[in-house]
Motif scaffolding. Structure first.
Motif, PDB file in Angstrom:
ATOM      1  N   ALA A 109       6.242   0.533  12.572  1.00 32.26           N
ATOM      2  CA  ALA A 109       4.547   0.440  13.050  1.00 32.26           C
ATOM      3  C   ALA A 109       3.087  -0.067  12.077  1.00 32.26           C
ATOM      4  CB  ALA A 109       3.923   0.554  14.339  1.00 32.26           C
ATOM      5  N   ALA A 110       2.923  -0.448  11.938  1.00 24.85           N
ATOM      6  CA  ALA A 110       1.340  -0.124  10.615  1.00 24.85           C
ATOM      7  C   ALA A 110       0.000   0.532  11.197  1.00 24.85           C
ATOM      8  CB  ALA A 110       1.476  -1.699  10.122  1.00 24.85           C
ATOM      9  N   LEU A 111      -0.261   0.466  12.462  1.00 22.71           N
ATOM     10  CA  LEU A 111      -1.076   1.052  12.984  1.00 22.71           C
ATOM     11  C   LEU A 111      -0.047   2.356  14.992  1.00 22.71           C
ATOM     12  CD1 LEU A 111      -3.623  -1.643  13.307  1.00 22.71           C
ATOM     13  CD2 LEU A 111      -3.751  -0.072  11.651  1.00 22.71           C
ATOM     14  N   PRO A 112      -0.734   2.934  14.635  1.00 19.05           N
ATOM     15  CA  PRO A 112      -1.130   3.588  15.915  1.00 19.05           C
ATOM     16  C   PRO A 112      -1.343   2.959  17.200  1.00 19.05           C
ATOM     17  CG  PRO A 112      -2.761   4.259  14.629  1.00 19.05           C
ATOM     18  CD  PRO A 112      -2.158   3.552  14.056  1.00 19.05           C
ATOM     19  N   ASP A 113      -0.083   2.118  17.655  1.00 20.02           N
ATOM     20  CA  ASP A 113      -0.533   0.874  18.648  1.00 20.02           C
ATOM     21  C   ASP A 113       0.318   1.644  19.708  1.00 20.02           C
ATOM     22  OD1 ASP A 113       1.760   0.455  16.934  1.00 20.02           O
ATOM     23  OD2 ASP A 113       0.512  -1.760  16.404  1.00 20.02           O
TER      24      ASP A 113
ATOM     25  N   TYR B  64       0.287   7.075   2.194  1.00 21.47           N
ATOM     26  CA  TYR B  64      -1.079   6.712   1.874  1.00 21.47           C
ATOM     27  C   TYR B  64      -1.354   7.412   3.680  1.00 21.47           C
ATOM     28  CZ  TYR B  64      -0.352   3.383  -0.441  1.00 21.47           C
ATOM     29  OH  TYR B  64       0.065   1.827  -1.976  1.00 21.47           O
ATOM     30  N   ILE B  65      -2.721   7.526   4.084  1.00 22.86           N
ATOM     31  CA  ILE B  65      -3.205   8.038   5.608  1.00 22.86           C
ATOM     32  C   ILE B  65      -4.212   6.003   6.199  1.00 22.86           C
ATOM     33  CG2 ILE B  65      -3.320   9.899   5.023  1.00 22.86           C
ATOM     34  CD1 ILE B  65      -6.125   9.764   5.186  1.00 22.86           C
ATOM     35  N   THR B  66      -3.569   6.284   7.443  1.00 29.51           N
ATOM     36  CA  THR B  66      -3.937   5.234   8.636  1.00 29.51           C
ATOM     37  C   THR B  66      -5.167   5.824   9.126  1.00 29.51           C
ATOM     38  OG1 THR B  66      -2.226   4.127   7.619  1.00 29.51           O
ATOM     39  CG2 THR B  66      -3.735   3.264   9.879  1.00 29.51           C
ATOM     40  N   ASP B  67      -6.170   5.062   9.065  1.00 30.89           N
ATOM     41  CA  ASP B  67      -7.231   5.684  10.306  1.00 30.89           C
ATOM     42  C   ASP B  67      -8.226   4.605  10.590  1.00 30.89           C
ATOM     43  OD1 ASP B  67      -8.660   5.350   8.214  1.00 30.89           O
ATOM     44  OD2 ASP B  67      -9.362   7.609   8.027  1.00 30.89           O
ATOM     45  N   GLU B  68      -9.266   4.473  11.261  1.00 32.23           N
ATOM     46  CA  GLU B  68      -9.751   3.361  11.818  1.00 32.23           C
ATOM     47  C   GLU B  68     -10.051   2.523  10.898  1.00 32.23           C
ATOM     48  OE1 GLU B  68     -13.585   4.685  14.043  1.00 32.23           O
ATOM     49  OE2 GLU B  68     -13.024   6.573  13.048  1.00 32.23           O
TER      50      GLU B  68
ATOM     51  N   PHE C 143      -0.148   8.339   7.131  1.00 32.47           N
ATOM     52  CA  PHE C 143       0.340   8.969   7.900  1.00 32.47           C
ATOM     53  C   PHE C 143      -0.990   9.073   8.556  1.00 32.47           C
ATOM     54  CE2 PHE C 143      -0.219  12.792   9.366  1.00 32.47           C
ATOM     55  CZ  PHE C 143       0.953  13.547   9.942  1.00 32.47           C
ATOM     56  N   SER C 144      -1.109   9.092   9.874  1.00 32.45           N
ATOM     57  CA  SER C 144      -2.424   8.755  10.894  1.00 32.45           C
ATOM     58  C   SER C 144      -2.621  10.384  11.726  1.00 32.45           C
ATOM     59  CB  SER C 144      -1.705   7.833  11.833  1.00 32.45           C
ATOM     60  OG  SER C 144      -2.630   8.244  13.660  1.00 32.45           O
TER      61      SER C 144
ATOM     62  N   GLY D  71      -8.835   1.522   8.456  1.00 33.41           N
ATOM     63  CA  GLY D  71      -7.506   1.180   7.238  1.00 33.41           C
ATOM     64  C   GLY D  71      -6.698   2.009   7.301  1.00 33.41           C
ATOM     65  N   ARG D  72      -5.902   1.021   5.881  1.00 31.52           N
ATOM     66  CA  ARG D  72      -5.612   2.345   5.138  1.00 31.52           C
ATOM     67  C   ARG D  72      -5.332   2.148   3.659  1.00 31.52           C
ATOM     68  NH1 ARG D  72       1.225   0.987   3.211  1.00 31.52           N
ATOM     69  NH2 ARG D  72       0.128   0.198   1.145  1.00 31.52           N
ATOM     70  N   ARG D  73      -5.271   3.607   3.291  1.00 32.04           N
ATOM     71  CA  ARG D  73      -5.750   4.512   2.202  1.00 32.04           C
ATOM     72  C   ARG D  73      -5.072   5.303   2.087  1.00 32.04           C
ATOM     73  NH1 ARG D  73      -9.033   8.411   3.412  1.00 32.04           N
ATOM     74  NH2 ARG D  73      -9.904   9.004   5.134  1.00 32.04           N
ATOM     75  N   ARG D  74      -5.816   5.990  -0.262  1.00 30.78           N
ATOM     76  CA  ARG D  74      -4.682   6.637  -0.703  1.00 30.78           C
ATOM     77  C   ARG D  74      -5.946   7.607   0.393  1.00 30.78           C
ATOM     78  NH1 ARG D  74      -1.720   6.680  -4.620  1.00 30.78           N
ATOM     79  NH2 ARG D  74      -0.954   8.807  -3.721  1.00 30.78           N
ATOM     80  N   PRO D  75      -5.411   9.054   0.208  1.00 34.17           N
ATOM     81  CA  PRO D  75      -5.614  10.068   0.810  1.00 34.17           C
ATOM     82  C   PRO D  75      -6.467  11.138  -0.236  1.00 34.17           C
ATOM     83  CG  PRO D  75      -3.425  10.503   1.157  1.00 34.17           C
ATOM     84  CD  PRO D  75      -3.265   9.043   0.219  1.00 34.17           C
ATOM     85  N   SER D  76      -7.055  11.901   0.416  1.00 32.05           N
ATOM     86  CA  SER D  76      -8.453  12.832  -0.620  1.00 32.05           C
ATOM     87  C   SER D  76      -7.471  14.436   0.015  1.00 32.05           C
ATOM     88  CB  SER D  76      -9.529  12.176  -0.466  1.00 32.05           C
ATOM     89  OG  SER D  76     -10.153  12.795   0.649  1.00 32.05           O
ATOM     90  N   THR D  77      -8.188  14.738  -1.337  1.00 32.90           N
ATOM     91  CA  THR D  77      -7.678  16.513  -0.884  1.00 32.90           C
ATOM     92  C   THR D  77      -8.654  17.089   0.773  1.00 32.90           C
ATOM     93  OG1 THR D  77      -8.033  17.474  -2.820  1.00 32.90           O
ATOM     94  CG2 THR D  77      -8.677  19.077  -1.511  1.00 32.90           C
ATOM     95  N   ASP D  78      -9.768  16.028   1.187  1.00 32.43           N
ATOM     96  CA  ASP D  78     -10.236  16.606   1.887  1.00 32.43           C
ATOM     97  C   ASP D  78      -9.680  16.162   3.365  1.00 32.43           C
ATOM     98  OD1 ASP D  78     -12.272  17.307   1.260  1.00 32.43           O
ATOM     99  OD2 ASP D  78     -13.802  15.771   1.001  1.00 32.43           O
ATOM    100  N   ASP D  79      -8.994  14.941   3.458  1.00 34.58           N
ATOM    101  CA  ASP D  79      -8.189  14.241   4.255  1.00 34.58           C
ATOM    102  C   ASP D  79      -6.704  15.575   4.333  1.00 34.58           C
ATOM    103  OD1 ASP D  79      -9.359  11.568   4.630  1.00 34.58           O
ATOM    104  OD2 ASP D  79      -8.382  10.777   2.826  1.00 34.58           O
ATOM    105  N   TYR D  80      -6.382  16.308   3.394  1.00 36.84           N
ATOM    106  CA  TYR D  80      -5.594  16.451   3.927  1.00 36.84           C
ATOM    107  C   TYR D  80      -5.594  18.079   4.371  1.00 36.84           C
ATOM    108  CZ  TYR D  80      -0.726  18.916   2.821  1.00 36.84           C
ATOM    109  OH  TYR D  80       0.396  19.546   2.827  1.00 36.84           O
ATOM    110  N   ILE D  81      -7.055  18.568   4.111  1.00 37.23           N
ATOM    111  CA  ILE D  81      -7.411  20.013   5.004  1.00 37.23           C
ATOM    112  C   ILE D  81      -7.701  19.426   6.147  1.00 37.23           C
ATOM    113  CG2 ILE D  81      -9.346  21.528   5.106  1.00 37.23           C
ATOM    114  CD1 ILE D  81      -9.214  21.347   1.721  1.00 37.23           C
TER     115      ILE D  81
END
Lengths: 491, 210
Positions: free
Chosen positions: A317-321, A100-104, A355-356, A106-116
């Motif tokens: 941690a679940a979040l980048p806190d 997964y990736i975590t961003d503002e 990943f964040s 929340g947590r979700r499955r990442p895409s190609t755009d996230d990887y780039i």
């Protein structure tokens, strides 16, 4: 003097290693590969082919440890040397293979755009010497997710790649991608581009899939990191020393197999230690004991004459806190002071599940501080002190002193905007929280990204290789376009 | 490289001797003083200001550049006066009554001079009357005050109150700074502007005198 932190006395280190040898000789290790059993039997191991248990005599272990290189280099996609493992230098690399990736949002499955976005950001992070195949894009079939991550890393990134395989058969195309970059297998052996992660199945077992990867990498002299993954109190002893004994035996068994295939195969002596938190049944990697195990493991690896690795700049941690900052900061600093050659984990959250990018830019600053601490306190032009004191009394400050200008940049590490050292007025003018500053920094860095210049046609060859692999796995078109102009990112 | 570019480059390197030499060369070559100022010295300081904001360089680099600017200005000043080119403006500067700390104030002075302003530095422990009398006598539109101590910070109010009492507070603006201050305390003390650092002080004076 370069600082060095130790958790193990020399006597305890020797006892742990000796006990690991004893475990390998008496208890043995389970090896689920008839081919590897046969190979090891030929070298003097006692093999019980029915159970797969292989007992490794001390002479064989000693011989294999002696043939593993004490140092080796990595090279980026342009062929420039970026790493010299085993020389006392420490390097940081992002964490690997989150689902997964975590961003503002929340947590979700990442895409190609996230990887780039990840690769192009990592290319600009000066304290991360390599990239990793950090998370698994969910918009391609699982059967190609290993090679697709590496493909994107090579398509957009400059830095060498720490990677691995989940799917059997992935290594063929992953080797083809690396060979395409270097031009030939012979050149790839001379200039390694990737490190492959190989993990035993704790306790004391190697699966056939992992052995396939290990054999294939060793056959091509592709560097590997042998990483035992003990879980203290669950599938390894609750005591740190007991876990280190088991870890030593597991790691050494991987080293023996790699060297049995090809003496001289470059290896990192790795560790991905977790503590089983008996309150919640979770596998904590942000615990202080996990960090101590990683550091202790590196001390053992160093005693065995090998460059080292550990998964340590990570957080539960679940979040980048704040928890994430504390755990990654502690781990990153301890790892640097212990002298772990390849320090893995920046960007990683949630027991390695997520990943964040925000955390990655924060961790980049932690890594900068770790590298600074590792450089230690050196005598510069500081003796005698009286002339500088006279200048201070005369000028009332040393801002313009030759001494200040000569040593400022070497002596002081200046972190980026995620670490807030602004004055009160600046904070009042712009009260953005760290997460907002991190997001702004991600945007700034990605805007500054410039794709490395590669030989003509190389990206097309990588694209062709990956497209054919995708088609063979039921994906007609890759989710990323083949661009004509690599100075710019895809829209 | 043109002479004016050399002046700019030497200034950015903080090389005051080279700035002095190239400024002299430019004067000998008959380049108008205003061009030497704007296309050489100020052009160099503009680059320095931008790099500082982008954190590409640090305070010592800025101060060295400002010192190099001063060196060039010393050579140029008589010509500028002769040509009728006025300084960008005057600033009266000092540490307030009861306070002897002057490092921050001196940094602001160097930066203001580097930005092309004439600075009348009254030193430390300056009474309120002296700030105001000097500003009036020198026709300076800006008074800059520094304080390091919370105990001396209230002296700034003496200056702002006296300015208002004399009806000068619309003509003369006050800028305050120092470790114990914030934008809020500056406002409570009646100051027109608060500068958190030397670079901001220059930005504020630029705004006041633009």
């Amino acid at each position: 003097m370069q600082p060095i932190l130790t958790f193990l006395s020399p006597e305890l280190t020797d006892r742990i290693i000796a006990e690991g040898f004893t475990l390998l000789g008496e208890t043995g290790v389970y090896i689920d590969s008839p081919g590897m059993q046969e190979r090891l039997a030929g070298l003097g191991a006692r093999v019980d082919s029915g159970s797969g248990r292989v007992r490794l005599p001390e002479t064989l272990v000693e011989r294999c440890l002696a043939s593993a290189p004490s140092s080796f280099s990595l090279y980026d996609i342009t062929g420039e040397e970026t790493h010299r493992f085993g020389t006392g230098t420490v390097y940081y690399t992002p964490g690997s293979a989150a689902l997964y990736i975590t961003d503002e949002a929340g947590r979700r499955r990442p895409s190609t755009d996230d990887y780039i976005a990840y690769v192009t950001l990592t290319d600009t992070l000066e304290n991360l010497a390599s990239q990793s195949t950090a998370f698994v894009p969910a918009d391609v079939p699982e059967t190609i997710s290993d090679s697709y991550r590496l493909f994107l890393s090579l398509l957009y990134g400059r830095k060498p790649v720490v990677t691995g395989t989940f799917s059997r058969g992935s290594l063929r195309i992953m080797k083809a991608l690396q060979t395409a970059v270097r031009g030939s297998e012979a050149q790839l052996k001379l200039q390694p581009l990737c490190i492959f992660t190989c993990c035993p199945n704790t306790p004391l077992r190697w699966t056939e899939e992992t052995i396939d990867t290990l054999v294939s990498c060793a056959g091509s002299l592709i560097p590997m990191e042998i990483i035992s993954v003990p879980m203290c109190g669950l599938i390894s002893p609750v005591t740190l020393t007991g876990t280190l004994i088991q870890h030593t035996a597991e790691n050494i068994s991987g080293i023996v197999m790699a060297q049995a295939v090809q003496p001289g195969t470059p290896l990192l002596y790795g560790c991905c230690a977790a503590v089983h938190d008996m309150r919640y049944s979770t596998t904590s990697m942000g615990s202080v004991e996990s960090m101590m195990l990683s550091c202790g493991s590196a001390e053992i690896g160093r005693k065995l004459g090998l460059p080292t690795q550990a998964y340590i700049t990570v957080s539960d941690a679940a979040l980048p806190d704040i928890q994430a900052g504390v755990e990654s900061g502690m781990g990153g600093m301890l790892a640097a002071l212990t002298g772990i050659s390849n320090i893995s984990g920046p960007g990683m959250l949630d027991y390695l599940n997520s990943f964040s990018l925000e955390k990655l830019v924060m961790d980049n600053e932690i890594c900068g501080m770790g590298l600074r601490a590792r450089a230690g306190i050196q005598p510069r032009d500081d003796f005698p002190a009286a002339p500088l004191m006279a200048e201070l009394f005369r000028e009332k400050h040393l801002l313009l002193s030759e001494h200040t200008r000569a040593f400022l940049r070497d002596e002081h590490y200046f972190p980026g905007p995620v670490i807030d050292r602004r004055d009160t007025a600046a904070r009042e003018r712009d009260p953005a929280l760290w997460s907002a500053r991190a997001r702004a920094e991600i945007e700034r860095r990605r805007a500054a990204y410039a794709a490395p210049e590669l030989p003509a046609g190389l990206r097309s060859r990588l694209y062709d290789l990956m497209s054919r692999e995708a088609a063979a796995n039921g994906l007609d078109a890759l989710p990323v376009p083949l661009q004509r102009d690599w100075r710019h990112l895809p829209d | 490289m043109e002479l004016l570019d050399r002046i700019s480059a030497a200034l950015q390197q903080g090389n005051d001797a080279a700035v002095l030499q190239y400024t002299g060369n430019a004067i000998e070559a008959g380049i108008p003083a205003s061009d030497i100022l704007n296309r050489g010295l100020i052009a160099g300081m503009d680059v320095i200001g931008l790099k500082f904001k982008n954190q590409e360089i640090f305070l010592p680099d800025v101060l060295l550049a400002a010192r190099a600017m001063n060196a060039g200005m010393g050579e140029l000043k008589p010509l500028l006066m002769k040509a009728g080119v006025k300084a960008k403006g005057k600033v009266v500067l000092g540490t307030v009554a009861g306070d002897l700390h002057d490092i921050g104030k001196n940094l602001v002075g160097i930066m203001l001079k580097g930005a092309g302003y004439e600075v009348i530095d009254l030193g430390t422990d300056v009474p309120a009357e002296r700030f105001i009398d000097t500003a009036v006598t020198e026709d300076a539109p800006v008074i800059g005050m520094s304080a390091l101590l919370t105990t001396t910070m209230p002296s700034m109010r003496d200056v702002t109150a006296l300015l208002a009492g004399r009806g000068l507070n619309t003509r003369i603006k006050t800028v305050v700074g120092g470790a114990p201050l914030s934008a809020r305390t500056a406002a409570e003390l009646g100051a027109d502007y608060y500068a958190g650092d030397a670079a901001t002080a220059v930005d504020i004076v630029n705004t006041i005198l633009s």
